[in-house]
Enzyme design. Structure first.
Site, PDB file in Angstrom:
ATOM      1  CE  LYS A  44      48.181  70.578  59.182  1.00 56.16           C
ATOM      2  NZ  LYS A  44      48.412  71.995  59.574  1.00 56.16           N
ATOM      3  CE  LYS A  46      43.875  71.275  62.348  1.00 58.55           C
ATOM      4  NZ  LYS A  46      44.319  72.647  62.452  1.00 58.55           N
TER       5      LYS A  46
END
Ligand code: C2G
Length: 127
Positions: A44, A46
């Site tokens: 993602k 992240k």
């Protein structure tokens, strides 16, 4: 029993997350949280401050969460919903429209303004 599911990283858990989780639970009787694994977070884009197990421990202390499952990829939602007989899929409205294809009721709840994990990280950096 009406079953609800939501997914997320829930890093540095804050009241925006809590308000989302509370509202999700209020939509049914049973709440499952798909917690993003560290490897899925990388997918993602992240980098979470806390590891999956730390984030899981924190969510497990929340009494109104009934089940926590690992979220390992983008495509597991349909299978989770089918296998776990989920009635309602809930996400914050920053995801609005992204999951309309799922075969259950899909609800996007207003995001809580002025709070985010990234803003918390910024504040901590300057402390
Ligand atoms: N959220 C919110 N208000 C905020 C911050 C977050 O309502 N101020 C909601 C988000 O909309 C999301 C949930 O809290 O529904 C979890 O947020 P994140 O941990 O940032 O999750 P995200 O990275 O959006 O991952 O497959 C779905 C993804 O795993 C969602």
């Amino acid at each position: 029993m009406k079953k609800v599911i939501t997914y997320g990283t829930f890093d540095l858990l804050h009241y925006g997350h809590i308000l989302l989780l509370q509202r999700a639970k209020e939509l049914g009787d049973h709440l499952t949280v798909g917690l993003s694994t560290d490897s899925f977070n990388t997918l993602k884009g992240k980098q979470s401050y806390m590891s999956f197990s730390e984030r899981k421990d924190i969510l497990e202390s929340i009494k109104f969460i009934d089940k926590i499952i690992p979220e390992e990829n983008w495509s597991q939602k349909a299978k989770d919903i089918k296998e776990r007989k989920i009635d309602i899929f809930v996400m914050g409205d920053d995801w609005s429209g992204k999951f309309d294809q799922l075969e259950c009721e899909v609800i996007y709840l207003p995001r809580t303004p002025k709070i985010s994990t990234s803003s918390i990280k910024e504040v901590i950096k300057v402390l």
